[in-house]
Structure formats: structure tokens, C-alpha cells
Design a protein around this motif. Structure first.
Motif, short mmCIF file in Angstrom:
data_model
loop_
_atom_site.label_atom_id
_atom_site.label_comp_id
_atom_site.label_asym_id
_atom_site.label_seq_id
_atom_site.Cartn_x
_atom_site.Cartn_y
_atom_site.Cartn_z
N ASP A 136 35.05 25.21 35.94
CA ASP A 136 33.85 25.87 35.47
C ASP A 136 33.99 27.39 35.52
O ASP A 136 33.38 28.11 34.73
CB ASP A 136 32.64 25.44 36.30
N ASN A 137 34.75 27.89 36.49
CA ASN A 137 34.91 29.32 36.69
C ASN A 137 36.38 29.71 36.53
O ASN A 137 37.27 28.89 36.71
CB ASN A 137 34.41 29.71 38.08
N PRO A 138 36.64 30.98 36.22
CA PRO A 138 38.03 31.43 36.12
C PRO A 138 38.78 31.20 37.43
O PRO A 138 38.21 31.33 38.52
CB PRO A 138 37.90 32.92 35.81
N ILE A 139 40.06 30.84 37.32
CA ILE A 139 40.88 30.57 38.50
C ILE A 139 42.10 31.48 38.50
O ILE A 139 42.82 31.57 37.51
CB ILE A 139 41.34 29.10 38.54
N LEU A 140 42.32 32.17 39.61
CA LEU A 140 43.53 32.96 39.83
C LEU A 140 44.34 32.27 40.92
O LEU A 140 43.83 32.02 42.01
CB LEU A 140 43.17 34.39 40.26
N PHE A 141 45.59 31.95 40.64
CA PHE A 141 46.44 31.23 41.58
C PHE A 141 47.50 32.20 42.11
O PHE A 141 48.38 32.63 41.37
CB PHE A 141 47.09 30.05 40.86
N LEU A 142 47.41 32.56 43.40
CA LEU A 142 48.35 33.49 44.01
C LEU A 142 49.57 32.76 44.56
O LEU A 142 49.44 31.67 45.10
CB LEU A 142 47.69 34.27 45.15
N THR A 143 50.73 33.38 44.43
CA THR A 143 51.95 32.86 45.05
C THR A 143 52.71 34.03 45.65
O THR A 143 52.93 35.04 44.97
CB THR A 143 52.82 32.08 44.05
N TYR A 144 53.10 33.92 46.91
CA TYR A 144 53.70 35.07 47.60
C TYR A 144 54.46 34.61 48.84
O TYR A 144 54.23 33.52 49.38
CB TYR A 144 52.61 36.05 48.03
N SER A 145 55.38 35.46 49.26
CA SER A 145 56.12 35.20 50.49
C SER A 145 55.39 35.86 51.66
O SER A 145 54.34 36.48 51.49
CB SER A 145 57.55 35.74 50.38
N GLN A 146 55.97 35.74 52.85
CA GLN A 146 55.29 36.20 54.06
C GLN A 146 54.88 37.67 53.99
O GLN A 146 53.76 38.04 54.37
CB GLN A 146 56.21 36.00 55.28
N ASP A 147 55.74 38.53 53.45
CA ASP A 147 55.43 39.96 53.42
C ASP A 147 54.44 40.32 52.32
O ASP A 147 54.03 41.48 52.21
CB ASP A 147 56.70 40.81 53.27
N GLY A 148 54.03 39.34 51.54
CA GLY A 148 53.02 39.59 50.51
C GLY A 148 51.62 39.25 50.95
O GLY A 148 50.66 39.43 50.19
N PHE A 149 51.47 38.77 52.20
CA PHE A 149 50.15 38.35 52.69
C PHE A 149 49.11 39.47 52.64
O PHE A 149 47.97 39.23 52.20
CB PHE A 149 50.27 37.79 54.11
N PRO A 150 49.43 40.72 53.09
CA PRO A 150 48.40 41.77 53.03
C PRO A 150 47.87 42.01 51.62
O PRO A 150 46.67 42.19 51.42
CB PRO A 150 49.13 43.00 53.57
N THR A 151 48.77 41.98 50.63
CA THR A 151 48.33 42.18 49.24
C THR A 151 47.49 40.99 48.77
O THR A 151 46.50 41.17 48.05
CB THR A 151 49.54 42.37 48.33
N ALA A 152 47.87 39.78 49.18
CA ALA A 152 47.08 38.60 48.81
C ALA A 152 45.67 38.70 49.37
O ALA A 152 44.69 38.36 48.70
CB ALA A 152 47.78 37.34 49.33
N LEU A 153 45.57 39.18 50.60
CA LEU A 153 44.27 39.35 51.22
C LEU A 153 43.45 40.40 50.47
O LEU A 153 42.26 40.20 50.20
CB LEU A 153 44.44 39.77 52.68
N ASN A 154 44.11 41.50 50.08
CA ASN A 154 43.42 42.55 49.33
C ASN A 154 42.90 42.02 48.00
O ASN A 154 41.77 42.32 47.59
CB ASN A 154 44.36 43.73 49.09
N ILE A 155 43.72 41.23 47.31
CA ILE A 155 43.32 40.69 46.01
C ILE A 155 42.07 39.82 46.15
O ILE A 155 41.15 39.89 45.32
CB ILE A 155 44.47 39.89 45.38
#
Length: 372
Positions: free
Chosen positions: A216-235
């Protein structure tokens, strides 16, 4: 006083001089502690949700991030510091035990996440807990970002004042709407049956992979390694603050841990197909993962997003080559704010990860992608 200080041969004089210095130090220390204790008054109307406000190009977003990351670093720098903070903030023993034995994320962050579910979880309660624990070193380290955040809301025309009672003015709690990223056992969110309001409230149940995924709503699917966690949190925080495109779902595997365990490959494939945009977060660790993939060596990481980096990347490659005929319509990579030149050179070798954008341009670029 000059004669006393110059007569170092007299041991009694040295004792008096040392006592004076000690009294001066204690006086200064007491003054500093009093000032640190007064910090809570500045933020007694600010909800802990503000710690998770992210906006890479704003001073307030930077201050919120600095306050959050300093708390994680300083509290986490002491053995069992997270547990002491959680206990002081009123977390139950069951919650603390679950965090210790069943959660792989930063325990300080999880404690703050659990605490912020309370509507009255204002930042001053965290400061009061640190004061009770006599962690004045932490209070001192967060003083600057704390004051920076408070100044944005200490204006007469801020609109955050409620009606006064007598001579006192009670300020309404300032907060922002953010998604809950906690596993079900720690989530305190409840739903109300509007058909029967008197029916007891129940914990919101997580969807299972056997149920159809409704897009029903737009979906963004994140994929990242361990050092990408801060950016994933920011997103996740950026999207939570979108007002012109509300109700966008941001999918990460760690946030869907309980659902994923039932059938990881099925869960990932279904959300990969349903997602409007797949977002690889390109870091040094991510590049190393997709370069060094060896099917014979299983990835045993407890971080599920890191563990399934290669599995998702293979889906990206197959989609790029076979489904889209080398036309990239759904994959949009993000480079963290601190991306270096080597990382830029590396991503050029992977056409399936193009195009890419810097994290600082995330809001503008991805809103445009979703509106197409």
C-alpha cells in the motif's frame, strides 16, 4: 599568603597550602556539578525521540546526532553502563535480560529505544539518571550538543507553550514521530480495537511471512554491511521526517529479525520484489563482502543485514542482467557522508550499483525517485 607559599621547608605550611588547594578544587567541582545538574531544566520539555532526529545538512540534526553518539560511546565505555542506565530509567528486569541475551545491536541504543516509547520520556530523565549514577563525566561530554538542541526551542514564539496555571508556565513536550525499530518482546506499542474500545489493548503482532505482503505504501529496502549501520540508521530517520511522502516503509533485516528467522530466503526475495527501491549502502565493508564472497564459507555474522549482503547482491545482479536487460531502474546506492576517493573508484567497477548519491543528498534524490 605569599610568605606561606614560599616557605616550602615547613611541612605544616605545605599541609595548609595543600588544604587550601583542595578546598578550592572541591569548590570548583561543586560549582561545575551544580551547573551540570541544572542542564535537565533546559530539556525537561524535549522528548528523547529528538536524539534520533537526523538531517545531515542542518545544525540541529548534527547536534542531535552528536548527543546520541556521545551517549552511546560514553555509557558503553563502562562495563554494564547500559544496564545501570536502563535500570535508572525504569526498564524492567525482563527487558534488560532480553537485551543482554537476545539483542545484537548496541545495548545503550536499545535501552534508549525502549525508554523513548514512553510518551513522557523526556531527555531530562536521562540526565537525572546520569546524575543519580554520578556520571558527571558523561554530563560534561554532552553539555555542548544538549545546549545547542535546547536553544532551538527556547523562544517565546516557538509555539510549544501551553496555557499557564497561575504564575507558572507548563511547556508541552516537543517530539517527532519516528518508527519503532525494536523486536516484538521489547515493543510497548499497542493498538486499539475501534470497533470495541472497551476491549483490552493487545501488543501489536508482527506479520508473518505466510501472510501476503501488501504494498500500500512505498517500500525502501536497505542492504549494508556492518560499517554501513550508522548510515542505515540515518536513512530511517530521514524518511521518518518526510511530510510530503508519508508512510514510506524502510525495510532492514535486523528490524524484521523474528520474521526473517522463519524463512530468510523467502522473506528477502518477497521484499526484494515488492520494494520500490533497493538501496545498497556502499562502504569499504560492503565492497569487501561482495568481492570476497566464497559460497563454501558461510557467513556467521549475528548482524543479519551484514550476513545476507551477498545474497541480496546476487539478487541485484540477476535483476540487473536478466530482468531489466542492464537497465537499472530499482537500485539506487547511497555513499556515506565520509566516503573517500578509494570508495568512489571501487563503485565504478559495479554498474549494477549505479547510479549512486551521497547521503547528504538523500532527501532530495530519493523523494524525486519515488515521485516518478
Amino acid at each position: 599568603m605569599t610568605e606561606v607559599q614560599s616557605d616550602y621547608a615547613d611541612t605544616d605550611t605545605i599541609s595548609v597550602d595543600t588544604l587550601v588547594l583542595e578546598q578550592m578544587v572541591q569548590k570548583e567541582r561543586a560549582k561545575e556539578i551544580t551547573e551540570l545538574q541544572s542542564l535537565s531544566k533546559k530539556v525537561c520539555f524535549l522528548h528523547t525521540n529528538l536524539l534520533y532526529y537526523r538531517h545531515a545538512t542542518s545544525a540541529m540534526g548534527s547536534a542531535c546526532y552528536q548527543l546520541w553518539v556521545t551517549l552511546l560511546k560514553k555509557v558503553g565505555g563502562t562495563r554494564n553502563g547500559w544496564r545501570e542506565l536502563g535500570y535508572s530509567l525504569g526498564l524492567s528486569q525482563d527487558d534488560l535480560n532480553y537485551i543482554m541475551h537476545s539483542v545484537n545491536e548496541d545495548p545503550v541504543d536499545v535501552v534508549l529505544e525502549v525508554f523513548r516509547q514512553n510518551d513522557n520520556a523526556t531527555i531530562d530523565k536521562i540526565l537525572d539518571a546520569l546524575t543519580k549514577l554520578e556520571r558527571y563525566d558523561i554530563l560534561k561530554s554532552i553539555e555542548k550538543p544538549l545546549c545547542e538542541i535546547a536553544q532551538y526551542f527556547n523562544k517565546d514564539d516557538s509555539g510549544y507553550q501551553s496555557k499557564s496555571t497561575g504564575d507558572s508556565v507548563k511547556r508541552e513536550i516537543v517530539t517527532i514521530k519516528l518508527p519503532c525499530r525494536l523486536p516484538a518482546p521489547l515493543s510497548k506499542k499497542v493498538i486499539i480495537d475501534h470497533k470495541d474500545p472497551k476491549k483490552p489493548k493487545q501488543l501489536r503482532k508482527a506479520a508473518t511471512t505466510d501472510e501476503p505482503i501488501v504494498n500500500d505504501n512505498p517500500i525502501l529496502f536497505l542492504t549494508y554491511s556492518q560499517d554501513g549501520f550508522p548510515t542505515a540508521l540515518n536513512i530511517q530517520e530521514y524518511v521518518a521526517n518526510w511530510l510530503d511522502i508519508p508512510d514510506v516503509q524502510v525495510i532492514t533485516l535486523n528490524n524484521r529479525r523474528e520474521e526473517l528467522y522463519q524463512n530468510p530466503e523467502k522473506f528477502i526475495r518477497e521484499y526484494f520484489e515488492k520494494a520500490d527501491i533497493i538501496i545498497p549502502i556502499i562502504t569499504t565493508g560492503y565492497i569487501e563482502q561482495i568481492r570476497s564472497h566464497n559460497p563454501a564459507v558461510p557467513n556467521t555474522s549475528d548482524n543479519l543485514d551484514h550476513k545476507y549482503v551477498n545474497f541480496i547482491y546476487n539478487l541485484i545482479v540477476n535483476h540487473y542482467i536478466h530482468a531489466s536487460g542492464c537497465l537499472n531502474k530499482r537500485v539506487r546506492s547511497v555513499l556515506p557522508q565520509n566516503a573517500n576517493a578509494d570508495l568512489l573508484r571501487s563503485i565504478v567497477m559495479y554498474p549494477d550499483l549505479m547510479p549512486w548519491t551521497y547521503e547528504t543528498n538523500f532527501d532530495e534524490q530519493f523523494k524525486a525517485f519515488l515521485k516518478k
